[in-house]
Design a protein around this motif. Structure first.
Motif, short mmCIF file in Angstrom:
data_model
loop_
_atom_site.label_atom_id
_atom_site.label_comp_id
_atom_site.label_asym_id
_atom_site.label_seq_id
_atom_site.Cartn_x
_atom_site.Cartn_y
_atom_site.Cartn_z
N LEU A 1 -9.04 -11.76 -4.26
CA LEU A 1 -7.86 -10.99 -3.87
C LEU A 1 -7.18 -11.61 -2.66
O LEU A 1 -5.95 -11.70 -2.59
CB LEU A 1 -8.26 -9.54 -3.57
N ALA A 2 -7.98 -12.03 -1.69
CA ALA A 2 -7.43 -12.63 -0.47
C ALA A 2 -8.49 -13.52 0.16
O ALA A 2 -9.69 -13.26 0.03
CB ALA A 2 -7.00 -11.54 0.52
N GLY B 1 -3.88 1.50 1.05
CA GLY B 1 -2.69 2.24 0.66
C GLY B 1 -2.94 2.88 -0.68
O GLY B 1 -3.12 2.19 -1.69
N LEU B 2 -2.99 4.20 -0.71
CA LEU B 2 -3.38 4.94 -1.92
C LEU B 2 -2.24 5.85 -2.35
O LEU B 2 -2.04 6.92 -1.76
CB LEU B 2 -4.64 5.76 -1.66
N ASP B 3 -1.48 5.42 -3.31
CA ASP B 3 -0.46 6.30 -3.89
C ASP B 3 0.48 6.84 -2.81
O ASP B 3 0.79 8.04 -2.78
CB ASP B 3 -1.16 7.45 -4.62
N GLY B 4 0.88 5.96 -1.89
CA GLY B 4 1.82 6.36 -0.85
C GLY B 4 1.17 6.91 0.40
O GLY B 4 1.86 7.20 1.39
N LEU C 1 -4.82 -3.12 -0.12
CA LEU C 1 -6.07 -3.21 0.64
C LEU C 1 -5.93 -4.28 1.72
O LEU C 1 -5.44 -5.38 1.46
CB LEU C 1 -7.21 -3.56 -0.32
N GLY C 2 -6.37 -3.95 2.93
CA GLY C 2 -6.37 -4.91 4.02
C GLY C 2 -7.46 -4.56 5.02
O GLY C 2 -8.19 -3.56 4.86
N VAL D 1 -2.90 -6.55 0.77
CA VAL D 1 -2.44 -7.11 -0.50
C VAL D 1 -2.65 -6.06 -1.59
O VAL D 1 -3.47 -5.15 -1.45
CB VAL D 1 -3.18 -8.41 -0.86
N ARG D 2 -1.89 -6.20 -2.66
CA ARG D 2 -2.00 -5.22 -3.74
C ARG D 2 -3.17 -5.54 -4.66
O ARG D 2 -3.38 -6.70 -5.03
CB ARG D 2 -0.70 -5.17 -4.54
N VAL D 3 -3.91 -4.52 -5.05
CA VAL D 3 -5.02 -4.66 -6.00
C VAL D 3 -4.43 -4.62 -7.40
O VAL D 3 -3.87 -3.61 -7.82
CB VAL D 3 -6.06 -3.55 -5.81
N THR D 4 -4.57 -5.71 -8.12
CA THR D 4 -3.98 -5.80 -9.46
C THR D 4 -5.02 -5.79 -10.58
O THR D 4 -4.67 -5.53 -11.74
CB THR D 4 -3.13 -7.09 -9.58
#
Length: 461
Positions: free
Chosen positions: A70-71, A123-126, A182-183, A193-196
């Motif tokens: 992820l990073a 960051g969870l759903d805003g 997640l950071g 960064v965004r978890v995809t």
């Protein structure tokens, strides 16, 4: 009540000594019984061995081999021994799994005073969830909560160079498919960064509580929490758990200064097998809380030990087995005075085992929250049997919603000269009504202690 001593010849002429196990990779659950080695592997896969179908948060990272990076973060930019280099994450169903490398060997949720730890920022759903591991506190929006109440699971519980985490997104009110970032902040910041990576959830695991064919001894272990068997508020729940195990041998911790005669009478009244057989108990106590006991339907021969934190006895089964029941020093972190005391106690355990010439079971509350060396030392001479929940692949053995610490793997099982046939961790709160009722349990029986009941079915190798 202490049974007449079995011939001490058992200790000298029981079974021939076992050769030391190899020092290869830490095995999977199926490989453990055969005595494979125990080093904790990095997230890579064997060319010939298929990876597990599910990620199990147990501190063994081979099931992360196909999760994309992820990073990444440069080496040498961390502080206080923490230098994050890689970060992986994926969503499975409604669970978020995170794996991070920390560089040096550190504890995630403890450390020397004045040092900085890691803060996981999601960051969870805003909304933003901040998990401060060293402060052992989380904040979701305006709400603050202890890690123990968050439902977070992390492993290893002891120090490591890499960790894996699981969070229940449904319990946090996150919509299925909602965006997640997640950071990290703290000792080594990593930009969010965004978890995809997303995968469908696997069907739940269903394990039987029945003793399988070929198993000659069923062992159950439980920390009763501050003399719980003498606590009128919790005694009935603990007794139902012990009876549900229907074990041949029980290893108990935190029974305090109660007597062996009293415990033998309690087991006789409990009658786990319903056959009216008398029970034999070997008990040692350190204080009003720290006391260990081994209870068996077969006669016991006590084995001398250097401390009441280690209680040992030969169980006079058709093929004698030595049982070592432990409750090691709590708590601290890698390198702390408590950790050094635990390592000294581990050396005492190995000294006791070295004198035995028969199959051995070492089980109990190891308070394994310090350095990884504790597990490494014991695994160098004994086979470490991984433990899993009855209802899924969870591996934690301790949890307390009122504690600031997240669930952890504190209870361990090691064997020598024995093969694991079956094992499970029993948590009545996670059982469906039908299997729970068939075991004679109430929904909240496991809440009578902060440790879960360990059950293992074993056979001579």
């Amino acid at each position: 009540m202490r049974a007449p001593l079995l011939p001490l010849l058992f200790l000298l002429l029981g079974c021939p000594p076992e050769p030391p196990p190899s020092r290869g990779e830490r095995p999977s659950a199926s490989a453990t019984a055969s005595g494979a080695g125990r080093a904790r592997p990095r997230p890579t896969a064997s060319a010939t061995e298929a990876p597990p179908a599910r990620i199990v948060v147990d501190g063994v990272l081979r099931d992360w081999f196909d999760v994309p990076l992820l990073a990444s973060d440069p080496r040498g930019d961390g502080r206080d021994g923490i230098d994050v280099t890689q970060l992986r994450a994926l969503v499975v169903g409604q669970e978020l799994f995170v794996q991070l490398d920390t560089g040096g060997e550190v504890n995630l949720v403890a450390g020397p005073e004045g040092t900085v730890g890691l803060v996981l920022v999601l960051g969870l759903d805003g909304r933003t969830l901040r998990v401060d591991f060293r402060a052992r506190e989380a904040q979701l929006g305006e709400r603050r909560m202890k890690l123990g109440a968050l439902g977070l699971v992390a492993a290893p519980t002891h120090a490591g160079r890499a960790f894996e985490l699981r969070l229940d997104l449904e319990a946090l009110g996150v919509r299925p498919g909602a965006p997640i970032t997640l950071g990290l902040e703290g000792a080594d910041p990593v930009a969010a960064v965004r978890v995809t990576e997303r995968r469908d959830g696997s069907p739940p695991v269903t394990r039987s509580t029945a003793k399988p064919p070929g198993a000659t001894i069923r062992l159950a272990s439980l920390n009763t929490l501050e003399g719980g068997l003498d606590d009128p508020r919790r005694r009935a729940a603990l007794q139902r758990l012990l009876k549900a195990a229907a074990a041949d041998v029980y290893a108990l911790q935190e029974v305090g200064r109660t007597s062996g005669e009293r415990l033998a009478a309690q087991f006789g009244a409990l009658d786990p097998h319903g056959d009216g057989a008398p029970w034999h108990v070997h008990h040692l106590a350190l204080d009003d809380v720290v006391g260990g006991a081994i209870a068996s339907r077969a006669p016991l021969t006590p084995i001398p030990t250097p401390s009441p934190r280690i209680v040992a006895a030969v169980v006079g089964l058709p093929s004698p087995v030595a049982v070592v029941d432990v409750h090691l020093k709590c708590c601290g972190y890698a390198g702390s005075p408590e950790d050094r005391e635990r390592l000294a106690e581990a050396a005492e355990i190995l000294a006791v085992v070295a004198e035995l010439r028969m199959p051995v079971i070492v089980v109990g509350d190891f308070n394994d929250v310090g350095s990884a060396e504790l597990d490494q030392r014991l695994s160098g001479e004994l086979v470490h049997v991984p433990l899993r929940h009855l209802t899924d692949d969870a591996a934690f053995t301790w949890l307390s919603p009122t504690s600031p610490f997240p669930p952890g793997i504190l209870d361990l099982l090691f064997v020598k000269g024995l093969t694991e046939k079956h094992q499970f961790l029993l948590d009545s709160r996670r059982l469906a009504a039908s299997p729970r009722q068939s075991l004679g349990l109430e929904p909240d029986d496991s809440a009578a202690s902060d440790h879960l009941l360990v059950v293992a079915d074993l056979a001579p190798r």
